[in-house]
Design an enzyme around this catalytic site. Structure first.
Site, short mmCIF file in Angstrom:
data_model
loop_
_atom_site.label_atom_id
_atom_site.label_comp_id
_atom_site.label_asym_id
_atom_site.label_seq_id
_atom_site.Cartn_x
_atom_site.Cartn_y
_atom_site.Cartn_z
N ARG A 116 0.82 -1.22 0.00
CA ARG A 116 0.00 0.00 0.00
C ARG A 116 0.85 1.26 0.00
O ARG A 116 0.37 2.34 0.33
CB ARG A 116 -0.94 0.00 1.20
CG ARG A 116 -0.24 -0.09 2.54
CD ARG A 116 -1.24 0.02 3.67
NE ARG A 116 -0.60 -0.17 4.96
CZ ARG A 116 -1.01 0.41 6.08
NH1 ARG A 116 -2.02 1.25 6.06
NH2 ARG A 116 -0.40 0.18 7.23
N ASP A 151 -6.69 -3.56 -0.43
CA ASP A 151 -7.09 -2.39 -1.23
C ASP A 151 -5.97 -1.37 -1.38
O ASP A 151 -6.11 -0.38 -2.10
CB ASP A 151 -8.35 -1.73 -0.66
CG ASP A 151 -8.17 -1.24 0.78
OD1 ASP A 151 -7.02 -1.06 1.23
OD2 ASP A 151 -9.19 -1.02 1.45
N ARG A 200 14.82 -2.60 3.76
CA ARG A 200 14.54 -3.34 4.99
C ARG A 200 15.41 -4.58 5.09
O ARG A 200 15.97 -5.03 4.09
CB ARG A 200 13.06 -3.77 5.00
CG ARG A 200 12.09 -2.64 4.67
CD ARG A 200 10.83 -3.19 4.01
NE ARG A 200 9.97 -2.11 3.52
CZ ARG A 200 8.98 -1.58 4.22
NH1 ARG A 200 8.71 -2.04 5.43
NH2 ARG A 200 8.25 -0.60 3.72
N ASP A 207 10.52 -7.47 8.08
CA ASP A 207 10.19 -6.53 6.99
C ASP A 207 9.88 -5.14 7.54
O ASP A 207 9.71 -4.20 6.77
CB ASP A 207 9.01 -7.05 6.17
CG ASP A 207 7.79 -7.35 7.01
OD1 ASP A 207 7.87 -8.25 7.87
OD2 ASP A 207 6.74 -6.70 6.82
#
Length: 490
Positions: free
Chosen positions: A87, A119, A177, A246
């Site tokens: 996202r 989403d 990361r 992460d």
């Protein structure tokens, strides 16, 4: 506006191009001009129209080069290769006037190839919480990503209920990361792993390239920076809540905010994440988990560094973290000053450690408010208000005995009184980000009132300075609002 896209161009095989998707009625709710000016961003970004065009116009400065990054990660101890920017999008890189490199990253930008049926959006609630937390940590001196601007909308998204969608542009040295390195190591893609290392040495660890083994030097640097960050978390009572690999940055910065919390009452085993049923990421587990994560990260170095050297490097984490923890706790307790750290040297060191241990043990035993108790100690030293400190403890006799021992120890350390008071005042914040303050800001923002958010942010950006008009942000929460576990707010 001049920006760079080094990551997108040099590591194109590790990314996917994705254009940010605007929300219905997107508008600029708040812009962090202080951060903007500190890193020398172009002035047009402060203008709402130009900012939105850069983000969402077909050929906008950010839109045309935005990418989603691929990575994996250990989530609650289990390896998950199916991760990536689900996202968020890396928009561009900016070079500050001092030469430092900064990523601009849009969170809540819509679905990406790594959204896993999500989403790709963020809600106003979690966006406000990340904005406040990242700024609060930074101004406490704790390394963190930072929030540049908050974008609101008229669009709703479904979580447990319908909530307003929002976006955040965050800024940090990079968004690389531990999980980046883990993914390309575990998926056996040595060429891509090498490209990632090469990129890091060119842009983020250039000073290490001339070392005898740059890879070992890089690993040591990440270990050290992570240890220093963890010490600061523990000293200021910050519980991250989701220390998956992460969510760990190679720069040792606090990163990816979810169900975080600054503790109210001190519980050493405090859990802020309601999904963390086993307490893996409890407050007192954080240092051990950081080392676990570093060990997982270090596997990516096995083709570059002898295993014994990796083991030796990892063994430095605990002493670095503990040394920094004690140094910072000494500052919070007024046992050292900028010019006098006698308390950390023999023969005073053991007494110093005992004072710190006994102090924290009693706070945990009685579950006293962590920040408030330190403020009471400050007042006992500066304003000779010992009674308020001893009255605050259930076991007043313990508090009286501890403070008597403390005063004797301070006399032996021969601290300059003025310097001691300065250390206490610059190490014990007046304002700390408590969850009930954040909730007040969120509730008001849901009614299109951002005045509480802005006032709270102003307090958090000068946490050590007591000011008239901000008294509401020194109030303790009602018992019912203390230590409430939160969701990941995604």
């Amino acid at each position: 506006m001049q920006f760079f896209n080094n990551y997108a161009q040099q590591l194109s095989s590790l990314t996917r191009s994705v254009k940010p998707l605007s929300l219905k009625g997107t508008k600029l709710a708040f812009y962090n001009s202080t951060l903007h000016d500190a890193i020398g961003l172009p002035e047009p970004l402060k203008d709402e129209t130009q900012l939105l065009d850069a983000l969402f116009a077909q050929s906008g400065t950010f839109a045309k080069n935005a990418v989603a990054q691929k990575y994996g990660g250990h989530q609650f101890g289990y390896w998950n290769p199916q991760l990536g920017d689900g996202r968020g999008l890396l928009l561009a890189e900016h070079v500050a006037p001092n030469g430092s490199l900064w990523d601009l990253h849009l969170k809540g930008a819509g679905p990406t190839p790594y959204s896993r049926s999500g989403d790709g959006r963020a809600v106003l609630r979690s966006t406000i919480r990340e904005f406040l937390a990242s700024e609060a940590l930074h101004h406490l001196g704790i390394p963190s990503s930072r929030a540049l601007c908050l974008l609101t909308s008229e669009q709703a998204v479904q979580r447990e209920t319908q909530e307003p969608a929002a976006m955040l542009i965050r800024v940090c040295q990079s968004h690389i990361r531990f999980g980046h390195f883990e993914y390309f190591h575990h998926s056996q893609q040595p060429e891509k792993l090498q490209a990632l290392f090469d990129f890091c040495f060119e842009h983020h660890f250039a000073s290490l390239k001339q070392q005898q083994n740059p890879y070992l030097s890089m690993l040591k640097k990440v270990i050290e920076d992570t240890a220093l960050m963890l010490a600061k978390w523990q000293v200021y009572g910050f519980n991250h809540g989701v220390m998956n690999t992460d969510n760990m940055s190679i720069h040792g910065i606090t990163f990816d905010f979810g169900p975080y919390a600054f503790m109210d009452d001190f519980f050493s085993d405090y859990i802020c994440n309601h999904t963390d049923q086993q307490g893996r990421y409890a407050f007192d587990q954080q240092p051990g988990i950081a080392l676990w994560n570093l060990n997982a990260f270090a596997h990516a170095f096995l083709d570059y560094v002898p295993e014994k050297d990796i083991t030796t490097a990892l063994s430095t984490f605990e002493p670095i973290m503990l040394n920094h923890f004690y140094r910072l706790m000494c500052r919070r307790l007024g046992l050292v000053t900028d010019s006098n750290e006698t308390a950390l040297t023999p023969p005073y060191k053991e007494t110093t450690k005992h004072l710190i241990f006994d102090w924290l043990q009693q706070l945990n035993k009685e579950h006293r408010d962590y920040n408030q108790t330190h403020r009471h100690l400050l007042n006992a030293v500066i304003n000779a208000d010992k009674q308020r400190l001893t009255d605050y403890f259930i076991d007043e006799q313990w508090a009286n005995d501890w403070f008597t021992t403390y005063q004797k120890h301070v006399l032996k350390l021969n601290l300059d009184k003025e310097q001691q008071e300065h250390t206490l005042c610059t190490s014990n914040p007046v304002y700390i980000l408590r969850n009930h303050y954040a909730q007040q800001a969120i509730d008001a923002a849901h009614n299109n009132d951002f005045s509480v958010f802005e006032k709270l942010l102003e307090a958090l950006q000068a946490p050590f300075t007591e000011r008239t008009g901000f008294e509401v942000f020194t109030q303790l929460p009602p018992d019912a609002e203390k230590g409430v576990p939160l969701s990941c707010s995604s």
